[in-house]
Write an enzyme that holds these catalytic residues in place. Structure first.
Site, PDB file in Angstrom:
ATOM      1  N   HIS A  62     -10.361  -3.561 -32.247  1.00  0.00           N
ATOM      2  CA  HIS A  62      -9.586  -4.564 -33.020  1.00  0.00           C
ATOM      3  C   HIS A  62     -10.199  -4.944 -34.091  1.00  0.00           C
ATOM      4  O   HIS A  62      -9.430  -5.000 -35.226  1.00  0.00           O
ATOM      5  CB  HIS A  62      -9.712  -5.921 -32.037  1.00  0.00           C
ATOM      6  CG  HIS A  62      -9.031  -7.103 -32.709  1.00  0.00           C
ATOM      7  ND1 HIS A  62      -7.895  -7.381 -32.219  1.00  0.00           N
ATOM      8  CD2 HIS A  62      -9.512  -8.016 -33.576  1.00  0.00           C
ATOM      9  CE1 HIS A  62      -7.433  -8.739 -33.157  1.00  0.00           C
ATOM     10  NE2 HIS A  62      -8.627  -8.911 -33.889  1.00  0.00           N
ATOM     11  N   GLU A  63     -11.593  -5.217 -34.103  1.00  0.00           N
ATOM     12  CA  GLU A  63     -12.262  -5.377 -35.541  1.00  0.00           C
ATOM     13  C   GLU A  63     -12.117  -4.466 -36.400  1.00  0.00           C
ATOM     14  O   GLU A  63     -11.775  -4.677 -37.692  1.00  0.00           O
ATOM     15  CB  GLU A  63     -13.672  -6.238 -34.919  1.00  0.00           C
ATOM     16  CG  GLU A  63     -13.650  -7.370 -34.253  1.00  0.00           C
ATOM     17  CD  GLU A  63     -12.938  -8.361 -34.677  1.00  0.00           C
ATOM     18  OE1 GLU A  63     -12.320  -8.452 -35.883  1.00  0.00           O
ATOM     19  OE2 GLU A  63     -12.615  -9.338 -34.017  1.00  0.00           O
TER      20      GLU A  63
ATOM     21  N   HIS B  48      -8.839  -4.213 -38.253  1.00  0.00           N
ATOM     22  CA  HIS B  48      -8.660  -5.018 -39.541  1.00  0.00           C
ATOM     23  C   HIS B  48      -9.013  -4.366 -40.991  1.00  0.00           C
ATOM     24  O   HIS B  48      -8.089  -4.286 -41.924  1.00  0.00           O
ATOM     25  CB  HIS B  48      -9.502  -6.126 -39.543  1.00  0.00           C
ATOM     26  CG  HIS B  48      -8.958  -7.399 -38.472  1.00  0.00           C
ATOM     27  ND1 HIS B  48      -7.788  -7.926 -38.623  1.00  0.00           N
ATOM     28  CD2 HIS B  48      -9.565  -7.945 -37.506  1.00  0.00           C
ATOM     29  CE1 HIS B  48      -7.614  -8.747 -37.916  1.00  0.00           C
ATOM     30  NE2 HIS B  48      -8.737  -8.915 -36.955  1.00  0.00           N
TER      31      HIS B  48
END
Length: 223
Positions: free
Chosen positions: A50-51, A54
């Protein structure tokens, strides 16, 4: 031998202030477990994906020189990141109707738990009933992102149902690979400050460019 400890900002800020004032501080750390039930999110593959996600959405939307492009209330940055985490952790035998929680490890839940989003991700409307209408009431940006992931998850399983699942993330030709490529290319095609409609239209355009529009009906049905 130096332990790593995570605490909330509301607890950490007074400690920082006291240190800056020269106050001597004494404290202790539990030897086992976590009193609040939280674990280190860096040990959760979904959170790590997820991170890093970004970095993908910020750099592909209008190019790497426009990394502040996702700043409007309906932008879907958190949604793309959840989506990357979900797609990259599909396993053979999974079904779209399964319930998939996001971040379950970090909040000390089993893999079948709710996780950190309003519902688990699923194509089963009894598990995840969210539609575009829900962005009126969910928080910005994570709640809005959760609704976007719900849509992309629906599209992905439309593709898997048609083309099958391929566990090879690098060279696979399954519906999951096709869906991921459409999402990635949609990021490249969309304008700054995208909303759900422009994000969807970019995915439709990517399918026209990549597949001569073969999946237009599947994409529309999912959205």
């Amino acid at each position: 031998t130096i332990p790593s400890v995570m605490i909330r900002g509301t607890d950490g800020d007074p400690i920082i202030a006291a240190v800056l004032e020269g106050t001597t501080l004494n404290g202790s750390v539990p030897k086992e477990g976590h009193n609040d039930g939280y674990k280190d999110g860096t040990l959760d593959n979904g959170i790590m994906a997820h991170e890093y996600g970004h970095g993908i959405s910020n750099r592909l939307t209008r190019g790497p020189n426009n990394t502040n492009c996702l700043n409007n209330d309906e932008q879907m940055g958190e949604g793309w990141s959840d989506y990357f985490a979900m797609v990259m952790t599909i396993e053979p035998g999974d079904q779209g109707t399964d319930g998939r929680g996001m971040g379950t490890y970090a909040v000390s839940q089993p893999t079948t738990g709710l996780g950190i989003r309003p519902t688990r991700y699923s194509t089963d409307m009894s598990i995840n009933p969210s539609t575009y209408d829900r962005i009126k009431t969910v928080p910005i940006p994570h709640g809005v992102g959760y609704v976007w992931t719900t849509m992309l998850w629906e599209m992905t399983w439309e593709m898997i149902d048609e083309y099958g699942f391929d566990p090879d993330l690098y060279h696979g030709t399954g519906g999951n690979n096709l869906a991921m490529q459409l999402v990635i290319d949609g990021l490249k095609l969309q304008p700054c400050s995208p909303g759900f409609v422009t994000g969807r239209d970019a995915i439709l355009e990517a399918d026209q460019l990549n597949n001569d529009g073969e999946n237009q009906c599947r994409i529309w049905r999912a959205f």
